[in-house]
Design a protein around this motif. Structure first.
Motif, PDB file in Angstrom:
ATOM      1  N   ARG A  18      52.427  34.905  32.196  1.00 48.93           N
ATOM      2  CA  ARG A  18      53.368  34.377  31.212  1.00 48.93           C
ATOM      3  C   ARG A  18      52.674  33.298  30.390  1.00 48.93           C
ATOM      4  O   ARG A  18      51.835  32.565  30.890  1.00 48.93           O
ATOM      5  N   LYS A  19      53.070  33.195  29.135  1.00 46.15           N
ATOM      6  CA  LYS A  19      52.392  32.277  28.223  1.00 46.15           C
ATOM      7  C   LYS A  19      53.066  30.911  28.207  1.00 46.15           C
ATOM      8  O   LYS A  19      54.267  30.785  28.453  1.00 46.15           O
ATOM      9  N   ASN A  20      52.266  29.907  27.884  1.00 42.66           N
ATOM     10  CA  ASN A  20      52.708  28.514  27.960  1.00 42.66           C
ATOM     11  C   ASN A  20      52.548  27.854  26.591  1.00 42.66           C
ATOM     12  O   ASN A  20      51.433  27.719  26.089  1.00 42.66           O
ATOM     13  N   PHE A  21      53.657  27.418  26.003  1.00 41.94           N
ATOM     14  CA  PHE A  21      53.624  26.775  24.692  1.00 41.94           C
ATOM     15  C   PHE A  21      53.166  25.322  24.780  1.00 41.94           C
ATOM     16  O   PHE A  21      53.061  24.649  23.762  1.00 41.94           O
ATOM     17  N   LYS A  22      52.871  24.852  25.992  1.00 36.77           N
ATOM     18  CA  LYS A  22      52.325  23.514  26.176  1.00 36.77           C
ATOM     19  C   LYS A  22      50.817  23.569  26.406  1.00 36.77           C
ATOM     20  O   LYS A  22      50.228  22.637  26.946  1.00 36.77           O
ATOM     21  N   CYS A  23      50.184  24.658  25.983  1.00 31.98           N
ATOM     22  CA  CYS A  23      48.738  24.814  26.157  1.00 31.98           C
ATOM     23  C   CYS A  23      48.191  25.588  24.966  1.00 31.98           C
ATOM     24  O   CYS A  23      48.834  26.522  24.463  1.00 31.98           O
ATOM     25  N   ALA A  24      47.000  25.196  24.496  1.00 31.11           N
ATOM     26  CA  ALA A  24      46.392  25.841  23.332  1.00 31.11           C
ATOM     27  C   ALA A  24      44.882  25.674  23.383  1.00 31.11           C
ATOM     28  O   ALA A  24      44.350  24.820  24.111  1.00 31.11           O
ATOM     29  N   VAL A  25      44.197  26.480  22.598  1.00 29.05           N
ATOM     30  CA  VAL A  25      42.766  26.305  22.350  1.00 29.05           C
ATOM     31  C   VAL A  25      42.628  25.936  20.882  1.00 29.05           C
ATOM     32  O   VAL A  25      43.142  26.645  20.007  1.00 29.05           O
ATOM     33  N   VAL A  26      41.958  24.822  20.602  1.00 31.08           N
ATOM     34  CA  VAL A  26      41.964  24.276  19.243  1.00 31.08           C
ATOM     35  C   VAL A  26      40.579  23.813  18.813  1.00 31.08           C
ATOM     36  O   VAL A  26      39.686  23.577  19.640  1.00 31.08           O
ATOM     37  N   VAL A  27      40.443  23.672  17.506  1.00 28.36           N
ATOM     38  CA  VAL A  27      39.358  22.916  16.888  1.00 28.36           C
ATOM     39  C   VAL A  27      39.973  21.633  16.349  1.00 28.36           C
ATOM     40  O   VAL A  27      41.009  21.674  15.677  1.00 28.36           O
ATOM     41  N   SER A  28      39.360  20.516  16.654  1.00 27.57           N
ATOM     42  CA  SER A  28      39.857  19.231  16.167  1.00 27.57           C
ATOM     43  C   SER A  28      38.713  18.457  15.521  1.00 27.57           C
ATOM     44  O   SER A  28      37.581  18.469  16.041  1.00 27.57           O
ATOM     45  N   PRO A  29      38.955  17.788  14.396  1.00 26.50           N
ATOM     46  CA  PRO A  29      37.899  16.973  13.795  1.00 26.50           C
ATOM     47  C   PRO A  29      37.491  15.842  14.738  1.00 26.50           C
ATOM     48  O   PRO A  29      38.262  15.451  15.626  1.00 26.50           O
ATOM     49  N   PRO A  30      36.307  15.298  14.569  1.00 22.35           N
ATOM     50  CA  PRO A  30      35.938  14.114  15.349  1.00 22.35           C
ATOM     51  C   PRO A  30      36.957  13.001  15.137  1.00 22.35           C
ATOM     52  O   PRO A  30      37.468  12.813  14.030  1.00 22.35           O
ATOM     53  N   GLU A  31      37.256  12.260  16.186  1.00 21.81           N
ATOM     54  CA  GLU A  31      38.292  11.228  16.089  1.00 21.81           C
ATOM     55  C   GLU A  31      37.961  10.189  15.028  1.00 21.81           C
ATOM     56  O   GLU A  31      38.861   9.585  14.439  1.00 21.81           O
ATOM     57  N   SER A  32      36.687   9.978  14.763  1.00 20.62           N
ATOM     58  CA  SER A  32      36.286   9.000  13.744  1.00 20.62           C
ATOM     59  C   SER A  32      36.736   9.416  12.343  1.00 20.62           C
ATOM     60  O   SER A  32      36.743   8.585  11.425  1.00 20.62           O
ATOM     61  N   MET A  33      37.103  10.685  12.171  1.00 25.90           N
ATOM     62  CA  MET A  33      37.528  11.184  10.866  1.00 25.90           C
ATOM     63  C   MET A  33      39.030  11.412  10.774  1.00 25.90           C
ATOM     64  O   MET A  33      39.515  11.942   9.782  1.00 25.90           O
ATOM     65  N   TRP A  34      39.768  11.014  11.793  1.00 25.14           N
ATOM     66  CA  TRP A  34      41.211  11.266  11.809  1.00 25.14           C
ATOM     67  C   TRP A  34      41.986  10.418  10.808  1.00 25.14           C
ATOM     68  O   TRP A  34      43.089  10.789  10.404  1.00 25.14           O
ATOM     69  N   GLY A  35      41.459   9.262  10.421  1.00 23.22           N
ATOM     70  CA  GLY A  35      42.219   8.283   9.657  1.00 23.22           C
ATOM     71  C   GLY A  35      43.035   8.834   8.498  1.00 23.22           C
ATOM     72  O   GLY A  35      44.277   8.685   8.479  1.00 23.22           O
ATOM     73  N   PRO A  36      42.434   9.456   7.482  1.00 29.23           N
ATOM     74  CA  PRO A  36      43.198   9.956   6.335  1.00 29.23           C
ATOM     75  C   PRO A  36      44.222  11.026   6.710  1.00 29.23           C
ATOM     76  O   PRO A  36      45.299  11.093   6.119  1.00 29.23           O
TER      77      PRO A  36
END
Length: 299
Positions: free
Chosen positions: A121-139
């Motif tokens: 069964r699938k879980n909507f509280k789990c994912a595989v993602v690409v995320s930018p480096p945290e240093s670039m999150w600001g904008p």
């Protein structure tokens, strides 16, 4: 007339809607006030008449426009292929370890995972993602904090696989993912412009990723889905091809273009290298997603 199959189908539909609502904070209040109590009673009361009554919640969600029939069909269709019991999806998951997976899995580790991961069964509280480096999150976060209803739960991200596994299968899934991404080379993403998805009552505004080489995100997603074909929810016949995006907010149709232009006026392109993907999850509605595993591209 034996109503059992119909009741099981409607019960699963309720579970599917519960999980779908959990994936969008716009429906959080509705889930708590209407669907949550219904599911709690359903889990405790197997009476057929009660199940039929709870199933009307599904019809109300569609009738009121909170959920399109197309969106519902995707998630219900996936669950309808699975055997009972329904209550299995209502059990709280176990805590997951935090780890970094950098080496290919052994054959012994992958073999049992393939059997389990093809039917779970699938879980909507789990994912595989690409995320930018945290240093670039600001904008990005500056916009999301005001306009994205999922700001408190999700980090800036591009979903590659969602929904994914429950916590007890994360280690097994990690072995498969580690092997899948070793054949994918690192690439770059640039966020230079915004685009939108239009829904019946609103629009989702997102950063549109431009990759070098082209279609690198699509190729990465395809590598993951090839390794885990059970988790192809983001690219199905009903939904169309995989469309990578990083959501920054939800807006009414009459204001989304003006907001996009306003953001773009002060926006400076963000470019970063994607050398890994993350498996993220959370245990319940009170906590944000956390990185549990990282898988490095190119082996």
């Amino acid at each position: 007339m034996d109503e059992a199959p119909q009741l099981v189908a409607k019960a699963r539909a309720l579970v599917a809607v519960r999980d779908l609502l959990d994936g969008d904070s716009e429906f959080a209040q509705l889930k708590r006030d209407v669907l949550g109590p219904a599911l709690a009673r359903m889990g405790a009361d197997p009476d057929p008449a009660a199940l039929m009554a709870h199933a009307t919640t599904l019809q109300q969600l569609v009738a009121c426009g909170f959920l399109s029939k197309e969106e519902l069909a995707i998630h219900v269709a996936a669950l309808m292929k699975l055997p009972p019991p329904v209550q299995a999806t209502l059990a709280p998951p176990a805590a997951a370890p935090v780890a970094s997976v950098q080496a290919p899995a052994t054959a012994e580790a992958v073999a049992p995972a393939e059997a389990s991961l093809s039917t779970c069964r699938k879980n909507f509280k789990c994912a595989v993602v690409v995320s930018p480096p945290e240093s670039m999150w600001g904008p990005i976060q500056e916009i999301r904090q005001k306009w994205d209803k999922a700001y408190d739960r999700w980090m800036p991200h591009i979903n590659l696989v969602w929904p994914f596994v429950h916590d007890e299968l994360q280690q097994e899934a990690a072995a498969v993912l580690c092997d899948a991404v070793k054949h994918v080379d690192p690439f770059t993403i640039t966020f230079a412009k915004f685009d939108k998805f239009e829904h019946s009552k609103s629009c989702v505004l997102f950063c549109n990723p431009e990759t070098q080489p082209q279609n690198a995100l699509q190729k990465l997603e395809q590598a993951l889905v090839t390794a885990l074909p059970h988790f192809n929810d983001l690219a199905t016949a009903d939904r169309g091809p995989f469309h990578p995006h990083l959501t920054v907010g939800q807006f009414s149709k009459n204001m989304v273009d003006a907001k996009a232009n306003a953001f773009l006026a002060t926006w400076k392109p963000i470019t970063f290298t994607v050398d890994h993907v993350d498996l993220i999850s959370r245990k319940d509605d009170t906590e944000p997603f956390t990185v549990r595993y990282s898988f490095f591209l190119g082996g």
